[in-house]
Design a protein around this motif. Structure first.
Motif, PDB file in Angstrom:
ATOM      1  N   GLY A   1      15.858  10.038 -14.150  1.00 48.61           N
ATOM      2  CA  GLY A   1      15.896  11.318 -14.836  1.00 48.61           C
ATOM      3  C   GLY A   1      17.228  11.677 -15.439  1.00 48.61           C
ATOM      4  N   GLY A   2      18.233  10.844 -15.304  1.00 48.52           N
ATOM      5  CA  GLY A   2      19.543  11.143 -15.865  1.00 48.52           C
ATOM      6  C   GLY A   2      19.979  10.068 -16.837  1.00 48.52           C
ATOM      7  N   ILE A   3      20.941  10.404 -17.719  1.00 47.64           N
ATOM      8  CA  ILE A   3      21.500   9.445 -18.661  1.00 47.64           C
ATOM      9  C   ILE A   3      22.691   8.778 -17.989  1.00 47.64           C
ATOM     10  N   VAL A   4      22.574   7.491 -17.723  1.00 44.53           N
ATOM     11  CA  VAL A   4      23.643   6.778 -17.027  1.00 44.53           C
ATOM     12  C   VAL A   4      24.571   6.063 -17.999  1.00 44.53           C
ATOM     13  N   GLU A   5      24.089   5.816 -19.220  1.00 42.71           N
ATOM     14  CA  GLU A   5      24.938   5.164 -20.230  1.00 42.71           C
ATOM     15  C   GLU A   5      24.493   5.638 -21.602  1.00 42.71           C
ATOM     16  N   GLN A   6      25.442   5.640 -22.538  1.00 41.47           N
ATOM     17  CA  GLN A   6      25.092   5.892 -23.925  1.00 41.47           C
ATOM     18  C   GLN A   6      26.092   5.219 -24.830  1.00 41.47           C
ATOM     19  N   GLY A   7      25.627   4.790 -25.981  1.00 45.91           N
ATOM     20  CA  GLY A   7      26.453   4.077 -26.946  1.00 45.91           C
ATOM     21  C   GLY A   7      25.548   3.253 -27.838  1.00 45.91           C
ATOM     22  N   ASN A   8      26.153   2.461 -28.748  1.00 47.75           N
ATOM     23  CA  ASN A   8      25.310   1.597 -29.566  1.00 47.75           C
ATOM     24  C   ASN A   8      25.079   0.269 -28.859  1.00 47.75           C
ATOM     25  N   HIS A   9      24.347  -0.594 -29.513  1.00 50.96           N
ATOM     26  CA  HIS A   9      23.921  -1.843 -28.880  1.00 50.96           C
ATOM     27  C   HIS A   9      25.113  -2.686 -28.427  1.00 50.96           C
ATOM     28  N   ALA A  10      26.063  -2.911 -29.329  1.00 55.13           N
ATOM     29  CA  ALA A  10      27.205  -3.768 -29.000  1.00 55.13           C
ATOM     30  C   ALA A  10      28.066  -3.153 -27.905  1.00 55.13           C
ATOM     31  N   GLN A  11      28.305  -1.840 -28.003  1.00 53.66           N
ATOM     32  CA  GLN A  11      29.133  -1.166 -26.998  1.00 53.66           C
ATOM     33  C   GLN A  11      28.521  -1.278 -25.608  1.00 53.66           C
TER      34      GLN A  11
END
Length: 661
Positions: A583-593
């Protein structure tokens, strides 16, 4: 509904999936015949004036019918006295018989008029009830449908309402007629002989006691009958819609066994209800026959003693038969009333279900049409003590494509359901172009939002109708443009009637992938500000998926897009990838990152591509998880790298015609 006196059995809960809590068995509530019957009668309130007219007309019909035997008794007296005197007064006899004919014709006409008026009252009442149920369904939250079996809900809307209609139609008229007939006949009996009338009155309390005792035992059976009817409908509906899976997995025997079990339960409940309630009328007739014998004996003795005329005794005996008939009919109608009230109780449970909150008044609407979405400390849970999303903060700028990935049950679909206000937040808020979506009407919010689900749903009608469903007033040019953009036009010309091809139940006359393309074309026509794609390309083949992705890229221009995906190869070009767990966002970024971060996304990526491929054969030119770039050397014993045809991991290696990006 009134408060029940017995324990309520709650729907069985199960682990919820992406769309919310699982569907459980329908709740079982103790029947409350008096309250439900009173409420059912209350449905007639708008027709009160006509109900009064029915009573008046019915009273006139009954009055004429009960006067008939008294006058006919006078004719018998004239004949009897005439024989004793040596001549019958035929002129007087003809006059009496003419009056009898006129009276019975008048009674029949009034009876027909009463039936006509009452039929209109009943049908309008059921019409309003169906309208109330239809409107109620649109006000129910999505969570209600998650908790209730679809077949049982359909049974309430169809079978139970039809049963209510039949009950009102058959009992209302008969109840009025029977009650008025009993009153009228009693009056005539007392006018002839109060002693014999008292003998006839004995049957009323005896019959009432018998009916009450039998009804008390049969009412739970009727409740069970309609409950099992709903459950059987659910089993049939599931077996029919999933008949292909039943055959694929060889579960025909289990399906037949389940049907037989539920059918047996319905049989036992129905047999018990009908058998027990069926005892009412024979019991009432038995009591009536005993009273009839008593009246005949006493009346004969009084004629012999000269205290009553033969005509009066004949009229009284005829009245006694007529008197028992409505009482027996009232008894026989008890089973219909119990069945109708049991169905009414199930419909009232639906009408009393908790509704979704009303739209705000006055409502707000965004001034801009950019599609900027902001999540501010959002919290949500399906079950009170089991948090799912807690403290979520997220900003999605207009025109950006946000991909949401994560394991099953992480809350991906729940997140987009909150955007659509299928469920309400427990805390925090979501804003669209600066406006809290909770302050917008649901219609306004959903008009700005388009959604393509993994599970396709098409309506009965033509392919053109289903595409045009995305937006009222869509032109033919817009429909064709959407069809071409979603590659519906590529296959529709191979169908017998092209865009006018009618889809059958569940659209089984086209493939699953073609159904998905039609739903995507429907989203094209809608032209929403916010686009939500929940595994929207999962049912199409790899080549079509790449073509649809290009179309989606065009559709996403200048729109905020949320893409839920399990195949990570389909979302590598997303502006932002959110990785959700618990239920939480543990990571965010683009594909390469995210690959370079070597976190949850990298583990998902490796599990999806590297592990399966390593088990079979190393990839030709693998993607380096650390850099996200294509490796030119694969450092593994016995593997010769191929550099003449570089390909990204996750692409279709078997289709040479696919254009590589």
């Amino acid at each position: 509904m009134s408060e029940r006196t017995e324990t309520v059995k709650r729907p069985q809960e199960r682990q919820h999936g992406p769309m919310g809590p699982g569907m459980g068995a329908p709740s079982e509530k103790a029947s409350n015949f008096a309250e439900s019957g009173k409420r059912l009668a209350g449905l007639l309130r708008p027709e009160l004036a006509l109900v009064v007219l029915v009573v008046v007309v019915g009273a006139g019909s009954v009055a004429l019918s009960v006067v008939g035997p008294k006058i006919l008794g006078n004719a018998t007296t004239v004949i009897f006295e005439g024989f004793l005197a040596g001549g019958v007064d035929f002129d007087r006899l003809h006059g009496i018989l003419l009056w009898v004919v006129i009276i019975y014709i008048g009674s029949a006409i009034l009876g027909l008029l009463q039936g006509f008026i009452l039929n209109g009252v009943t049908q309008r009442t059921v019409f309003r009830l169906r309208e109330s149920v239809e409107q109620k369904i649109h006000r129910l939250p999505l969570s209600y449908f998650d908790r209730h079996q679809r077949g049982d809900l359909l049974s309430r809307v169809t079978n139970d309402i039809d049963n209510i209609s039949q009950t009102l139609q058959q009992t209302l008229s008969q109840v009025f007629i029977s009650v008025l007939t009993v009153i009228g006949i009693l009056g005539m009996m007392f006018s002839i002989s109060w002693e014999l009338a008292l003998v006839a009155l004995v049957s009323i309390p005896l019959t009432a006691v018998v009916v009450a005792q039998i009804a008390k035992r049969s009412q739970p059976k009727f409740v069970a009958q309609w409950k099992h009817t709903g459950e059987l409908n659910s089993q049939i509906e599931e077996g029919y819609t999933g008949h292909a899976l039943v055959k694929v997995f060889g579960r025909q025997r289990e399906s037949r066994a389940e049907f037989a079990r539920k059918n047996e339960e319905l049989y036992e409940a129905s047999f018990g209800a009908q058998f027990i309630s069926g005892i009412i009328m024979p019991s009432a007739m038995f009591i009536g026959n005993l009273v009839y014998v008593a009246i005949a004996v006493i009346g004969g003795l009084r004629v012999a003693s000269g205290t009553m005329t033969l005509g009066d005794v004949q009229a009284f005996i005829q009245y006694s038969r007529q008197f028992q008939q409505p009482i027996s009919q009232l008894g026989s109608m008890a089973n219909l009333l119990q069945s109708g009230v049991a169905s009414a109780e199930r419909v009232f449970e639906l009408l009393d279900a908790d509704e979704q909150g009303p739209d705000p008044d006055p409502a707000q609407s965004p001034d801009d049409d950019h599609g900027r979405l902001v999540f501010e400390d959002v919290a949500f849970r399906y079950v009170e003590d089991k948090p799912l999303i807690d403290g979520l903060d997220l900003t999605v700028e207009p025109g950006r494509t946000v991909a949401i990935v994560g394991p099953t049950g992480a809350g991906k679909t729940t997140l987009v359901n909150l955007i659509m206000r299928f469920y309400e937040l427990n805390a925090g808020r979501i804003t669209l172009d600066g406006t809290d979506i909770a302050q917008m009407t649901r219609e306004d919010l959903r008009a700005r939002t388009g959604m393509v689900l993994q599970d396709t749903w098409l309506f009965g009608g033509t392919i053109r109708d289903n595409i045009a469903y995305g937006r009222t007033g869509a032109t033919e040019e817009e429909i064709l443009a959407a069809a071409k953009a979603a590659y519906v036009d590529r296959f529709v010309h191979s169908l017998p009637d092209g865009y006018d091809t009618a889809l059958d139940d569940d659209a089984t006359n086209i493939s699953a992938g073609e159904r998905q393309l039609i739903t995507i074309a429907r989203a094209f026509v809608a032209q929403p500000q916010v686009l939500i794609l929940d595994e929207a390309t999962s049912s199409v083949d790899t080549r079509t998926e790449l073509l649809v992705q290009r179309a989606m890229a065009e559709l996403r221009k200048d729109r905020t897009a949320f893409v839920i995906a399990h195949r990570l190869s389909t979302i590598r070009d997303a502006d932002l990838i959110l990785v959700m767990e618990n239920g939480g966002i543990v990571e965010q970024g683009n594909h390469a990152q995210l690959l370079r971060a070597k976190g949850a996304y990298a583990r998902l990526y490796e599990a999806q591509f590297a592990a399966p491929i390593d088990e079979v054969e190393p990839p030709l030119d693998p993607v380096d998880p650390a850099t996200g770039e294509i490796a030119t050397v694969f450092d593994a014993p016995g593997v010769v790298p191929h550099s003449d045809s570089p390909r990204h991991a996750g692409e279709d290696l078997d289709d040479p015609d696919v254009e590589r990006g």
